[in-house]
Enzyme design. Structure first.
Site, short mmCIF file in Angstrom:
data_model
loop_
_atom_site.label_atom_id
_atom_site.label_comp_id
_atom_site.label_asym_id
_atom_site.label_seq_id
_atom_site.Cartn_x
_atom_site.Cartn_y
_atom_site.Cartn_z
N HIS A 1 0.89 -1.06 0.05
CA HIS A 1 0.15 0.10 0.23
C HIS A 1 0.87 1.28 -0.13
O HIS A 1 1.99 1.34 0.37
CB HIS A 1 -1.07 -0.14 1.13
CG HIS A 1 -0.11 0.16 2.59
ND1 HIS A 1 0.42 -1.14 3.13
CD2 HIS A 1 0.04 1.17 3.29
CE1 HIS A 1 0.75 -0.45 4.31
NE2 HIS A 1 0.70 0.54 4.38
N CYS B 1 3.86 10.15 10.08
CA CYS B 1 3.89 9.11 9.19
C CYS B 1 2.59 8.40 9.06
O CYS B 1 1.84 7.81 10.06
CB CYS B 1 4.84 7.90 9.63
SG CYS B 1 6.24 8.25 10.72
N GLU C 1 4.35 -3.60 8.11
CA GLU C 1 4.52 -2.66 7.20
C GLU C 1 4.79 -3.21 5.83
O GLU C 1 5.75 -3.84 5.99
CB GLU C 1 5.02 -1.24 7.59
CG GLU C 1 4.58 -0.34 8.52
CD GLU C 1 3.01 0.63 8.24
OE1 GLU C 1 2.57 -0.05 7.13
OE2 GLU C 1 2.60 1.02 9.14
N GLU D 1 5.11 -1.03 2.36
CA GLU D 1 4.75 0.17 1.88
C GLU D 1 5.78 0.72 0.62
O GLU D 1 6.98 0.61 0.67
CB GLU D 1 4.77 1.26 2.91
CG GLU D 1 3.89 0.84 3.99
CD GLU D 1 4.03 2.11 4.96
OE1 GLU D 1 2.79 2.28 5.66
OE2 GLU D 1 5.00 2.76 5.31
#
Length: 268
Positions: free
Chosen positions: A86, A121, A184, A186
């Site tokens: 993502h 963030c 995460e 990303e």
């Protein structure tokens, strides 16, 4: 003698994303499924559970949006290990003395609680104004998202951080576990901003437990301080280009801006 073969997850594409992740919506702007009463979220803070319903932008490896999914779906390691990716951003806000504003994430955070990191963030959402498939449109989308989250987390109002004062440097593609359940994966847009006015902080304690402005030397000392923990994306950025960018904050930064190549920082 037997050997163990590790199979890399498949590249996620518009053609295979639904087969691999039925919870993904094929439209970038759309409603994700609610996480209410889901066992994966039992025992966590109610506000942070609510935020897990936010809609993140699902990408292929070249940062092309191919759908949307809940923040929860995008941060489960079971999905990350299968390649779900993502879009995100990281803001580095500097004061008039070129000190960087750090935050320590709240204990209530579901991912990476209590860790120190850069100013803000988060993720652009699958909502009008924050999405984008073209490069310039995507950069503008994350700048709008950054402005929104600086207010949400730190109480910094939009008029103190105008869109045109954000500077986009580059994108990093990384993956990092938070614990056995969350993590995460990303493509993270790096944004610098040195506002022309002093920003006012009105921190949300559910998001941030502490803030501190630091110089370059003070940050390097913090990295050596026993007991302090830092988010993995912040460490990656610091270990690669942050200090070089920082030295050129007032002069020469233009040569580092608007990099179109994605920096791959995936560990083998």
């Amino acid at each position: 003698m037997s050997t163990t073969t590790t199979i890399a997850p498949p590249f996620i594409t518009a053609d295979n994303v639904l087969r691999l992740f039925p919870e993904v919506n094929t439209t970038t702007i759309g409603a994700a499924r609610s996480n209410a009463n889901h066992t994966d979220l039992e025992g966590y803070d109610e506000e942070q559970i609510r935020l897990m319903d936010e809609v993140c932008i699902v990408l292929d490896e070249n940062d092309m949006p191919i759908g949307s999914a809940s923040k929860k779906a995008c941060h489960l390691m079971t999905n990350i290990d299968q390649g779900l990716l993502h879009r995100a951003f990281s803001v580095f806000l500097f004061d008039s003395d070129n000190r960087l504003l750090l935050q320590q994430r709240a204990s209530e955070k579901i991912t990476f609680p209590d860790m120190w990191t850069n100013t803000c963030c988060s993720h652009p959402l699958g909502i009008p104004g924050e999405t984008g498939s073209g490069f310039e449109e995507s950069v503008m989308g994350v700048k709008r998202a950054a402005q929104r989250k600086l207010d949400h987390e730190l109480g910094i109002k939009a008029e103190q951080v105008p869109i045109d004062q954000f500077k986009f440097l580059t994108r990093i593609h990384y993956k990092a576990p938070s614990d056995g359940k969350w993590g995460e994966h990303e493509i993270d847009y790096i944004l610098f901003i040195k506002p022309t006015v002093k920003v006012d902080l009105n921190v949300s304690p559910n998001e941030v437990q502490a803030t501190e402005y630091v110089s370059e030397s003070e940050l390097k000392t913090k990295f050596k301080t026993e007991g302090l923990k830092f988010t993995p994306w912040f460490k990656l950025i610091c270990e690669s280009m942050l200090f070089e960018w920082w030295e050129h904050l007032d002069e020469g930064l233009d040569k580092y801006l608007n990099e179109t190549q994605i920096r791959r920082m995936l560990k083998p």
